[in-house]
Design a protein around this motif. Structure first.
Motif, PDB file in Angstrom:
ATOM      1  N   UNK A 284     -11.951   3.077  10.988  1.00 35.19           N
ATOM      2  CA  UNK A 284     -11.670   4.354  10.333  1.00 35.19           C
ATOM      3  C   UNK A 284     -10.363   4.960  10.831  1.00 35.19           C
ATOM      4  N   UNK A 285     -10.107   4.911  12.133  1.00 32.27           N
ATOM      5  CA  UNK A 285      -8.887   5.517  12.669  1.00 32.27           C
ATOM      6  C   UNK A 285      -7.637   4.883  12.077  1.00 32.27           C
ATOM      7  N   UNK A 286      -7.634   3.573  11.962  1.00 35.75           N
ATOM      8  CA  UNK A 286      -6.474   2.889  11.378  1.00 35.75           C
ATOM      9  C   UNK A 286      -6.311   3.270   9.913  1.00 35.75           C
ATOM     10  N   UNK A 287      -7.410   3.392   9.185  1.00 32.36           N
ATOM     11  CA  UNK A 287      -7.326   3.775   7.774  1.00 32.36           C
ATOM     12  C   UNK A 287      -6.794   5.197   7.630  1.00 32.36           C
ATOM     13  N   UNK A 288      -7.209   6.079   8.515  1.00 29.47           N
ATOM     14  CA  UNK A 288      -6.701   7.459   8.478  1.00 29.47           C
ATOM     15  C   UNK A 288      -5.195   7.478   8.744  1.00 29.47           C
ATOM     16  N   UNK A 289      -4.743   6.696   9.714  1.00 30.13           N
ATOM     17  CA  UNK A 289      -3.300   6.638  10.003  1.00 30.13           C
ATOM     18  C   UNK A 289      -2.533   6.071   8.814  1.00 30.13           C
ATOM     19  N   UNK A 290      -3.075   5.029   8.203  1.00 22.39           N
ATOM     20  CA  UNK A 290      -2.421   4.431   7.041  1.00 22.39           C
ATOM     21  C   UNK A 290      -2.317   5.437   5.899  1.00 22.39           C
ATOM     22  N   UNK A 291      -3.368   6.213   5.695  1.00 22.07           N
ATOM     23  CA  UNK A 291      -3.369   7.172   4.586  1.00 22.07           C
ATOM     24  C   UNK A 291      -2.385   8.320   4.801  1.00 22.07           C
ATOM     25  N   UNK A 292      -1.876   8.454   6.015  1.00 21.64           N
ATOM     26  CA  UNK A 292      -0.870   9.483   6.307  1.00 21.64           C
ATOM     27  C   UNK A 292       0.542   8.919   6.338  1.00 21.64           C
ATOM     28  N   UNK A 293       0.676   7.612   6.194  1.00 21.18           N
ATOM     29  CA  UNK A 293       1.990   6.967   6.273  1.00 21.18           C
ATOM     30  C   UNK A 293       2.783   7.168   4.984  1.00 21.18           C
ATOM     31  N   UNK A 294       4.101   7.290   5.144  1.00 21.99           N
ATOM     32  CA  UNK A 294       5.016   7.412   4.016  1.00 21.99           C
ATOM     33  C   UNK A 294       6.012   6.262   4.127  1.00 21.99           C
ATOM     34  N   UNK A 295       6.118   5.465   3.073  1.00 21.82           N
ATOM     35  CA  UNK A 295       6.945   4.256   3.110  1.00 21.82           C
ATOM     36  C   UNK A 295       8.028   4.349   2.038  1.00 21.82           C
ATOM     37  N   UNK A 296       9.257   3.992   2.417  1.00 23.61           N
ATOM     38  CA  UNK A 296      10.384   3.906   1.490  1.00 23.61           C
ATOM     39  C   UNK A 296      10.795   2.446   1.400  1.00 23.61           C
ATOM     40  N   UNK A 297      10.849   1.901   0.182  1.00 27.60           N
ATOM     41  CA  UNK A 297      11.294   0.531  -0.028  1.00 27.60           C
ATOM     42  C   UNK A 297      12.602   0.582  -0.809  1.00 27.60           C
ATOM     43  N   UNK A 298      13.656   0.025  -0.221  1.00 25.76           N
ATOM     44  CA  UNK A 298      14.971  -0.021  -0.861  1.00 25.76           C
ATOM     45  C   UNK A 298      15.195  -1.425  -1.396  1.00 25.76           C
ATOM     46  N   UNK A 299      15.300  -1.533  -2.711  1.00 25.86           N
ATOM     47  CA  UNK A 299      15.489  -2.838  -3.346  1.00 25.86           C
ATOM     48  C   UNK A 299      14.154  -3.402  -3.795  1.00 25.86           C
ATOM     49  N   UNK A 300      13.973  -3.477  -5.103  1.00 29.03           N
ATOM     50  CA  UNK A 300      12.704  -3.938  -5.660  1.00 29.03           C
ATOM     51  C   UNK A 300      12.910  -5.335  -6.235  1.00 29.03           C
ATOM     52  N   UNK A 301      12.357  -6.345  -5.545  1.00 28.18           N
ATOM     53  CA  UNK A 301      12.438  -7.724  -6.029  1.00 28.18           C
ATOM     54  C   UNK A 301      11.045  -8.353  -5.912  1.00 28.18           C
ATOM     55  N   UNK A 302      10.946  -9.625  -6.157  1.00 24.07           N
ATOM     56  CA  UNK A 302       9.649 -10.293  -6.140  1.00 24.07           C
ATOM     57  C   UNK A 302       8.923 -10.188  -4.813  1.00 24.07           C
ATOM     58  N   UNK A 303       9.645 -10.269  -3.714  1.00 24.42           N
ATOM     59  CA  UNK A 303       9.021 -10.194  -2.395  1.00 24.42           C
ATOM     60  C   UNK A 303       8.604  -8.774  -2.057  1.00 24.42           C
TER      61      UNK A 303
END
Length: 119
Positions: A31-50
């Motif tokens: 549960x603790x890891x899921x709570x941390x993940x749900x608070x994470x903000x991710x920026x992805x620069x460059x959208x390709x197949x990978x």
């Protein structure tokens, strides 16, 4: 998910909907890891197949928010490498990779905020 200050944010519990949706992940990493993940903000620069495979996986896992940055207009080559771009020019015509993929990613998990970042 209002403002408010204070240190109580660490103590927030997962909602019943989140617990049901992420049940398999919670069993694996807790549960603790899921709570941390749900608070994470991710920026992805460059959208390709990978990178789009990575984006799909973190959206399904329940990351808090995902921002996509890629102003390149979708080309026919993108159709072969990016499974989120529909093979319908009326859908992708004149749009950026980030715009088209953002709409598709929202369908994977409506509990995750997915947005386009300009840059």
């Amino acid at each position: 998910m209002g403002g408010g200050g204070g240190g109580g944010a660490e103590e927030e519990e997962l909602t019943a909907q989140e617990t049901a949706l992420y049940d398999r992940q919670i069993r694996v990493w807790g549960v603790d890891a899921q709570k941390r993940l749900s608070k994470a903000h991710v920026l992805v620069c460059g959208v390709n197949g990978t990178t789009i495979e990575f984006c799909k996986n973190i959206v399904l896992a329940g990351v808090g928010s995902l921002s996509l940055m890629d102003d390149h207009i979708v080309t026919e080559d993108d159709l072969n490498s990016n499974f989120l771009i529909p093979h319908d020019e009326s859908v992708y015509g004149g749009k950026s990779r980030a715009e088209v993929c953002c709409e598709s990613l929202k369908d994977f998990n409506p509990m995750v905020r997915v947005a386009v970042a300009k840059g």
